[in-house]
Design a protein around this motif. Sequence first.
Motif, PDB file in Angstrom:
ATOM      1  N   PHE A   1       0.934  -5.293   5.820  1.00 49.47           N
ATOM      2  CA  PHE A   1       0.694  -5.801   4.467  1.00 49.47           C
ATOM      3  C   PHE A   1       1.984  -6.305   3.843  1.00 49.47           C
ATOM      4  CE2 PHE A   1       0.153  -5.732  -0.053  1.00 49.47           C
ATOM      5  CZ  PHE A   1      -1.133  -6.195  -0.233  1.00 49.47           C
ATOM      6  N   LYS A   2       3.061  -5.547   3.992  1.00 45.46           N
ATOM      7  CA  LYS A   2       4.348  -5.965   3.423  1.00 45.46           C
ATOM      8  C   LYS A   2       4.790  -7.306   4.009  1.00 45.46           C
ATOM      9  CE  LYS A   2       6.512  -1.627   2.058  1.00 45.46           C
ATOM     10  NZ  LYS A   2       7.629  -0.697   2.311  1.00 45.46           N
TER      11      LYS A   2
ATOM     12  N   SER B   1       1.451   3.624   8.912  1.00 40.67           N
ATOM     13  CA  SER B   1       2.632   2.759   8.806  1.00 40.67           C
ATOM     14  C   SER B   1       2.372   1.345   9.321  1.00 40.67           C
ATOM     15  CB  SER B   1       3.817   3.378   9.544  1.00 40.67           C
ATOM     16  OG  SER B   1       3.558   3.464  10.918  1.00 40.67           O
ATOM     17  N   THR B   2       1.452   1.183  10.280  1.00 44.17           N
ATOM     18  CA  THR B   2       1.155  -0.173  10.770  1.00 44.17           C
ATOM     19  C   THR B   2       0.474  -1.005   9.688  1.00 44.17           C
ATOM     20  OG1 THR B   2      -0.924   0.600  11.756  1.00 44.17           O
ATOM     21  CG2 THR B   2       1.011   0.502  13.200  1.00 44.17           C
ATOM     22  N   VAL B   3      -0.390  -0.369   8.898  1.00 44.38           N
ATOM     23  CA  VAL B   3      -1.063  -1.069   7.789  1.00 44.38           C
ATOM     24  C   VAL B   3      -0.044  -1.443   6.725  1.00 44.38           C
ATOM     25  CG1 VAL B   3      -2.718  -0.805   5.902  1.00 44.38           C
ATOM     26  CG2 VAL B   3      -3.289   0.030   8.178  1.00 44.38           C
ATOM     27  N   VAL B   4       0.815  -0.499   6.374  1.00 40.73           N
ATOM     28  CA  VAL B   4       1.818  -0.740   5.336  1.00 40.73           C
ATOM     29  C   VAL B   4       2.766  -1.862   5.769  1.00 40.73           C
ATOM     30  CG1 VAL B   4       3.744   0.265   4.055  1.00 40.73           C
ATOM     31  CG2 VAL B   4       1.681   1.620   4.452  1.00 40.73           C
TER      32      VAL B   4
ATOM     33  N   PRO C   1       0.835  -1.199   0.000  1.00 39.97           N
ATOM     34  CA  PRO C   1       0.000   0.000   0.000  1.00 39.97           C
ATOM     35  C   PRO C   1       0.876   1.258   0.000  1.00 39.97           C
ATOM     36  CG  PRO C   1      -0.469  -1.382   1.923  1.00 39.97           C
ATOM     37  CD  PRO C   1       0.733  -1.935   1.249  1.00 39.97           C
ATOM     38  N   GLU C   2       0.364   2.326  -0.542  1.00 37.97           N
ATOM     39  CA  GLU C   2       1.083   3.601  -0.599  1.00 37.97           C
ATOM     40  C   GLU C   2       1.351   4.123   0.821  1.00 37.97           C
ATOM     41  OE1 GLU C   2       3.122   6.512  -1.260  1.00 37.97           O
ATOM     42  OE2 GLU C   2       2.339   5.816  -3.161  1.00 37.97           O
TER      43      GLU C   2
END
Length: 87
Positions: free
Chosen positions: A23-24, A17-20, A10-11
């Motif tokens: 997801f990574k 940052s927790t979502v990014v 995600p962008e």
Amino acid sequence: MIFKDIFVYPEPVDYDSTVVTSFKMQSWSVCVYLIREIKTKKIISDNFNRICFIGKEKPFNKGFVNSCNVLSVDVPFDLNEYIRFSE
């Protein structure tokens, strides 16, 4: 130019940052598998050596190659759907 890498995330500007990071970490094994397979094929590309699929709320471009020879492609990313399936 030999195509070597593929990434999905995600962008970081659009999402927390927790979502990014989450997801990574969840997508990393798939990306590593694809990278290993791609490298064995020795795929030749005219313009890029890496593809990044970047999840955005409102994708606005169909793809472009940046100065680092990376093909950047916007794809739709629904945060609510991601959270629903992550639980």
